[in-house]
Design an enzyme around this catalytic site. Sequence first.
Site, mmCIF file in Angstrom:
data_model
loop_
_atom_site.group_PDB
_atom_site.id
_atom_site.type_symbol
_atom_site.label_atom_id
_atom_site.label_comp_id
_atom_site.label_asym_id
_atom_site.label_seq_id
_atom_site.Cartn_x
_atom_site.Cartn_y
_atom_site.Cartn_z
ATOM 1 N N PHE A 1 0.833 -1.197 0.000
ATOM 2 C CA PHE A 1 0.000 0.000 0.000
ATOM 3 C C PHE A 1 0.876 1.258 0.000
ATOM 4 C CE2 PHE A 1 -2.264 3.324 2.468
ATOM 5 C CZ PHE A 1 -3.220 3.620 1.504
ATOM 6 N N GLN A 2 0.575 2.172 -0.893
ATOM 7 C CA GLN A 2 1.319 3.430 -1.046
ATOM 8 C C GLN A 2 2.800 3.201 -1.311
ATOM 9 O OE1 GLN A 2 0.214 6.058 2.275
ATOM 10 N NE2 GLN A 2 -1.358 6.975 0.964
ATOM 11 N N MET B 1 0.565 33.273 -21.960
ATOM 12 C CA MET B 1 1.735 33.128 -22.815
ATOM 13 C C MET B 1 1.441 32.164 -23.970
ATOM 14 S SD MET B 1 4.692 34.272 -23.407
ATOM 15 C CE MET B 1 5.743 34.901 -22.089
#
Lengths: 180, 580
Positions: free
Chosen positions: B115-116, B490
């Site tokens: 996880f993660q 821009m």
Amino acid sequence: MKKHTIVALVQDRPGVLSRVIGLIRRRGFNIESLAVGHSETPGVSRMTIVIEWEDVEQVVKQLYRLIEVLKVSDVTDDPVVEREMTLIKIHAPGPKRPEIVALSEVFDAKIIDVGANTMVIEMTGSPAKVQNFIDVIRPYGIKEMMRTGRIAMVRGVRGHNAEEFVENANGHAERVPVMN
Amino acid sequence: MSDKRTGAQVMCEALIRNGVDVMFGIPGGAIMPFYYAMWEYRDRLRHILCRHEQGAGHAAEGYARASGRLGVCIGTSGPGTTNLVTPIADAMMDSTPLLAITGQVGSHVLGKDAFQETDITGITMPITKHNYLVKKAAELPYVFEEAIFIATTGRPGPVLIDITKDAQQATIVPDWNIKLDLPGYKPNYQPNRKQVREAIKLLLSARKPLIMAGNGVIMAGAVEELRAFAEQTRIPVITTLHGIGAFPEDHPLSIGMPGMHGWVHVNRAIQECDVLFNIGGRFDDRVTGKASTFAPHAKVIHVDIDPSEIGKNVKVTVPIVADARLALQAFLSEFPEREAFAELHGHASDWMEHIREMQSKHQHKQQYLNRSETEHMSLPPHDVYAALTRALNTRGNYRVVTDVGQHQMWAAQLIDWYRPRTHITSGGAGTMGFAVPAALGVAVAHPNDTVWAVCGDGGFQMTNQEMATIIQEGIKNVKVAVINNGYLGMVRQWQELFENKRYSGTPLSGPDFAKLAEAYYWKGITVEDSSQVEAAIEEAYATDGPVLIDFRVEREVNVFPMVPQNKSIGEMILETPHES
């Protein structure tokens, strides 16, 4: 574009190979061959990289930006000895064996394994000679092949050695001051 | 406390030992042990909770760029680290000393898609100066010391340390007896004296010499030396976007900014010059235009701390690998007697006269502000810059942080710059969303200065959540000026000039920025007419707290001069072509 042979001495740490390759990959160039192994100094690995590149001086400078890279040279135009090794498993039924053995002898190649219908041949030489042998042996039927990639060393006294680096107490390479 | 420490405590102590006292970050599962330990050290290590890791990273960059010290940001594993990727890349491009500390999943699940889990050392390899994956607490004292040394020395840059959760939790007796072991990292600071003498010879024989000062001058603290060098040689001085502040713009030898939106006389001077002395700049393509056509008559002297920058974009006659300050000191000590400069002074004076004449023929600051084209507009953006510049000059003690786009170029062109580290922007990476979080970092570094974040409505909407951080931290010295033209301006300008006005993906709406600011407990002011500008800026100064001014400027105003991409800097567009 010209083929270049670059020799690099690097600290033997996790990720260093990835960093070197990443730097070359970044500009979208293909690595033709890459050989990595220990050098004469513990803690220092030596890489031989063959690439097609125009601006190799810039690559060398970029490689020096990597913290773990100790020394880099483009040895393409230096007097070098270059070697490559290949293992070839060749289709070798009984009647063809004498021919294959004879050809191998011509190229100083060694038969290192003989099976029911195959032989494994070890061949070491200059990259051109290795290629030549592969071309000659191919018609018999190559079942498997592995080339190591080129390794290179500059001839004579002037070289690319790691001797300015010695192993320190931590087992890491440390630069020894050299007098210029 | 006994000698025993957790890895996380070691991390805190290593930071304190290396002079860190403030960090910007967000906690999460894999970095929680570090946050647990941080609580004990909170009187010495200030933690500023940001709203997004990108904000934390830019805040750390702003802090570093404004103070010259190391910026530190923190994220947890997985998305916490990938959100740091943009500021890390930004710091790499702009040589900002940044330390990113990230938590990693436990070493027993590393590489198993826990996880993660994200391979952040793999991801950041090409955008860090160096990075580390630490799996053992015992390595932490050494790794932190080495990482900070690498980030802050030589050509500074970002370094990331990824620490597994178990390494943060493990208990060890740290060994603080550290001897750095970096055989492959030996930055060269002292210039080669022979090269310096070679360069002096070249300078003394020059008829049309120029000095180009870049970020390296500011980072090396070489502003005084540069001034002495320029005054002794009387060579005109150009300051690049990141060199702004390296040389005061009111100095008679200052001629301004080169490049894509540089002044006409500066770019023309580069194309005419015979010796170009570049100190601490890297010949970015926004400076050189098409590199093969850049400074065609010039012999180039290039001073840079990074050998790989020399000869990368522009051919160099005299390369000098050195720290800008030490290099300039070497020049000053190697300079010959005063009389030897007589000829150079004569040529330089004629040359400067020629440059000033070119300048008088083309728009420069004052003329540019008074263009007749802007007369019918209720709020031309230039009126905002004119009033802001007056306020900055009157009140002093300012830092201006800009984002990326038209407003950034106007700020670089139109504000008067005098001191180093007063102009902070995202140059190399061109990261929109830089300004607001970076201004937070700048405000932390300089609590007594007024920090103006000047941004466009596009970039502002990318990271404005850090307004909450600024309030939570009680930071009062940040003022935001949104140059709001309802476009990604821009890009729209390029579409107008080169793509037949196909405004694909550039018209942009937003919330009522003043109301948004109020929602964040800021003061919000809306300005729609030139007559209101000055009062709004005065009100911002008079307010004891952060203020946002939404300047609703004329929508389709262009930044000029402009060198089209990949054109020679001699080919400048000076105004919008009139339709026939």
